[in-house]
Design a protein around this motif. Structure first.
Motif, PDB file in Angstrom:
ATOM      1  N   LEU A 106       0.826  -1.215   0.000  1.00 36.01           N
ATOM      2  CA  LEU A 106       0.000   0.000   0.000  1.00 36.01           C
ATOM      3  C   LEU A 106       0.859   1.263   0.000  1.00 36.01           C
ATOM      4  O   LEU A 106       0.586   2.213  -0.736  1.00 36.01           O
ATOM      5  N   VAL A 107       1.908   1.268   0.813  1.00 39.25           N
ATOM      6  CA  VAL A 107       2.805   2.430   0.894  1.00 39.25           C
ATOM      7  C   VAL A 107       3.526   2.623  -0.436  1.00 39.25           C
ATOM      8  O   VAL A 107       3.600   3.743  -0.961  1.00 39.25           O
ATOM      9  N   THR A 108       4.033   1.539  -1.015  1.00 40.23           N
ATOM     10  CA  THR A 108       4.738   1.610  -2.292  1.00 40.23           C
ATOM     11  C   THR A 108       3.836   2.142  -3.397  1.00 40.23           C
ATOM     12  O   THR A 108       4.273   2.914  -4.261  1.00 40.23           O
ATOM     13  N   ALA A 109       2.548   1.764  -3.370  1.00 42.88           N
ATOM     14  CA  ALA A 109       1.589   2.226  -4.383  1.00 42.88           C
ATOM     15  C   ALA A 109       1.051   3.621  -4.066  1.00 42.88           C
ATOM     16  O   ALA A 109       0.184   4.121  -4.780  1.00 42.88           O
ATOM     17  N   ALA A 110       1.543   4.232  -2.997  1.00 41.04           N
ATOM     18  CA  ALA A 110       1.197   5.607  -2.596  1.00 41.04           C
ATOM     19  C   ALA A 110      -0.250   5.780  -2.150  1.00 41.04           C
ATOM     20  O   ALA A 110      -0.821   6.863  -2.297  1.00 41.04           O
ATOM     21  N   PHE A 111      -0.837   4.728  -1.574  1.00 43.87           N
ATOM     22  CA  PHE A 111      -2.157   4.896  -0.967  1.00 43.87           C
ATOM     23  C   PHE A 111      -1.957   5.538   0.403  1.00 43.87           C
ATOM     24  O   PHE A 111      -1.131   5.080   1.198  1.00 43.87           O
ATOM     25  N   PRO A 112      -2.705   6.598   0.707  1.00 40.80           N
ATOM     26  CA  PRO A 112      -2.458   7.341   1.942  1.00 40.80           C
ATOM     27  C   PRO A 112      -3.147   6.746   3.172  1.00 40.80           C
ATOM     28  O   PRO A 112      -4.236   6.199   3.095  1.00 40.80           O
ATOM     29  N   ASP A 113      -2.462   6.871   4.298  1.00 35.13           N
ATOM     30  CA  ASP A 113      -3.044   6.618   5.613  1.00 35.13           C
ATOM     31  C   ASP A 113      -3.384   8.005   6.157  1.00 35.13           C
ATOM     32  O   ASP A 113      -2.602   8.617   6.880  1.00 35.13           O
ATOM     33  N   LEU A 114      -4.537   8.534   5.734  1.00 33.01           N
ATOM     34  CA  LEU A 114      -4.887   9.940   5.967  1.00 33.01           C
ATOM     35  C   LEU A 114      -4.915  10.335   7.436  1.00 33.01           C
ATOM     36  O   LEU A 114      -4.559  11.460   7.786  1.00 33.01           O
ATOM     37  N   ASP A 115      -5.355   9.425   8.297  1.00 32.36           N
ATOM     38  CA  ASP A 115      -5.473   9.758   9.713  1.00 32.36           C
ATOM     39  C   ASP A 115      -4.317   9.210  10.542  1.00 32.36           C
ATOM     40  O   ASP A 115      -4.307   9.359  11.762  1.00 32.36           O
ATOM     41  N   GLY A 116      -3.361   8.519   9.900  1.00 31.79           N
ATOM     42  CA  GLY A 116      -2.220   7.965  10.618  1.00 31.79           C
ATOM     43  C   GLY A 116      -2.603   6.853  11.573  1.00 31.79           C
ATOM     44  O   GLY A 116      -1.938   6.642  12.581  1.00 31.79           O
ATOM     45  N   ASP A 117      -3.671   6.118  11.255  1.00 27.12           N
ATOM     46  CA  ASP A 117      -4.182   5.092  12.164  1.00 27.12           C
ATOM     47  C   ASP A 117      -4.175   3.684  11.567  1.00 27.12           C
ATOM     48  O   ASP A 117      -4.807   2.779  12.095  1.00 27.12           O
ATOM     49  N   GLY A 118      -3.452   3.516  10.457  1.00 31.46           N
ATOM     50  CA  GLY A 118      -3.329   2.189   9.878  1.00 31.46           C
ATOM     51  C   GLY A 118      -4.367   1.835   8.828  1.00 31.46           C
ATOM     52  O   GLY A 118      -4.340   0.737   8.283  1.00 31.46           O
ATOM     53  N   TYR A 119      -5.290   2.741   8.528  1.00 31.13           N
ATOM     54  CA  TYR A 119      -6.292   2.529   7.483  1.00 31.13           C
ATOM     55  C   TYR A 119      -5.859   3.309   6.242  1.00 31.13           C
ATOM     56  O   TYR A 119      -5.733   4.527   6.294  1.00 31.13           O
ATOM     57  N   PHE A 120      -5.659   2.594   5.137  1.00 28.21           N
ATOM     58  CA  PHE A 120      -5.181   3.198   3.897  1.00 28.21           C
ATOM     59  C   PHE A 120      -6.351   3.408   2.940  1.00 28.21           C
ATOM     60  O   PHE A 120      -7.043   2.449   2.591  1.00 28.21           O
ATOM     61  N   THR A 121      -6.558   4.648   2.520  1.00 27.29           N
ATOM     62  CA  THR A 121      -7.655   4.974   1.612  1.00 27.29           C
ATOM     63  C   THR A 121      -7.306   4.459   0.226  1.00 27.29           C
ATOM     64  O   THR A 121      -6.294   4.834  -0.357  1.00 27.29           O
ATOM     65  N   VAL A 122      -8.189   3.577  -0.308  1.00 25.14           N
ATOM     66  CA  VAL A 122      -7.910   2.912  -1.581  1.00 25.14           C
ATOM     67  C   VAL A 122      -8.918   3.234  -2.678  1.00 25.14           C
ATOM     68  O   VAL A 122      -8.706   2.876  -3.823  1.00 25.14           O
TER      69      VAL A 122
END
Length: 183
Positions: A106-122
């Motif tokens: 997810l990080v490599t594909a640049a999906f953000p963890d907008l709230d910094g809580d481990g949930y990646f917006t896809v």
């Protein structure tokens, strides 16, 4: 009914627990449990609706306890959100990875963890789109290589307000069509 068993015939693959619910409108429609288990809303229902309305900007996090959402390794839909109504209200989808490899993808594909809580917006659901193909977002992985144990839905409608009996996305159920046993 909304054809829940036809889309997800295995009753184990539906979300099992509410991890968080924040609704900004104060007009709570439905019980938290309405978003869990097999989809059961029907237009013919009378009385209390079998849904949970998110309200303007509301957030719902659901967890999978007896299974994990995974990728299928092909172009099939992996996740289905049973959003009630004629057209799905716009809602963002964020996924919580189970392991470091999935998080790294997810990080490599640049999906953000907008709230910094481990949930990646896809992605989003809206209109007639209520399914998500994880492999289209993160290509090149085999069946079950990517695993998630929770989903976040956030009402994301521009210009909506809190009027009316049901405001924002109205969730009946969430199903991991591609599902693996927990690790």
């Amino acid at each position: 009914s909304n054809n829940g068993c036809a889309v997800c015939p295995d009753g184990l693959s539906f979300a099992d627990e509410v991890l968080l619910f924040e609704q900004n409108c104060g007009n709570l429609v439905g019980e938290l449990e309405n978003a869990l288990g097999v989809a059961d809303w029907s237009e013919d229902s009378t009385g209390t609706p079998a849904i949970l309305s998110l309200g303007k900007g509301g957030t719902l996090r659901l967890g999978f306890t007896n299974n994990q959402l995974s990728n299928s390794g092909n172009s099939a839909i992996d996740l289905w959100v049973f959003e009630v109504g004629f057209a799905a209200e716009r809602s963002s989808i964020a996924l919580r990875p189970v392991d470091f490899a999935t998080r790294s993808a997810l990080v490599t594909a640049a999906f953000p963890d907008l709230d910094g809580d481990g949930y990646f917006t896809v992605g989003v659901i809206e209109g007639s789109t209520t399914g998500l193909d994880i492999d289209a977002l993160l290509p090149g992985f085999g069946n079950g290589d990517l695993r998630f144990d929770a989903i976040q839905l956030r009402d994301d409608q521009d210009g909506s307000n809190c009027s009316g009996p049901t405001t924002g996305a109205d969730i009946d159920a969430v199903c991991a069509i591609s599902s693996m046993p927990p690790v």
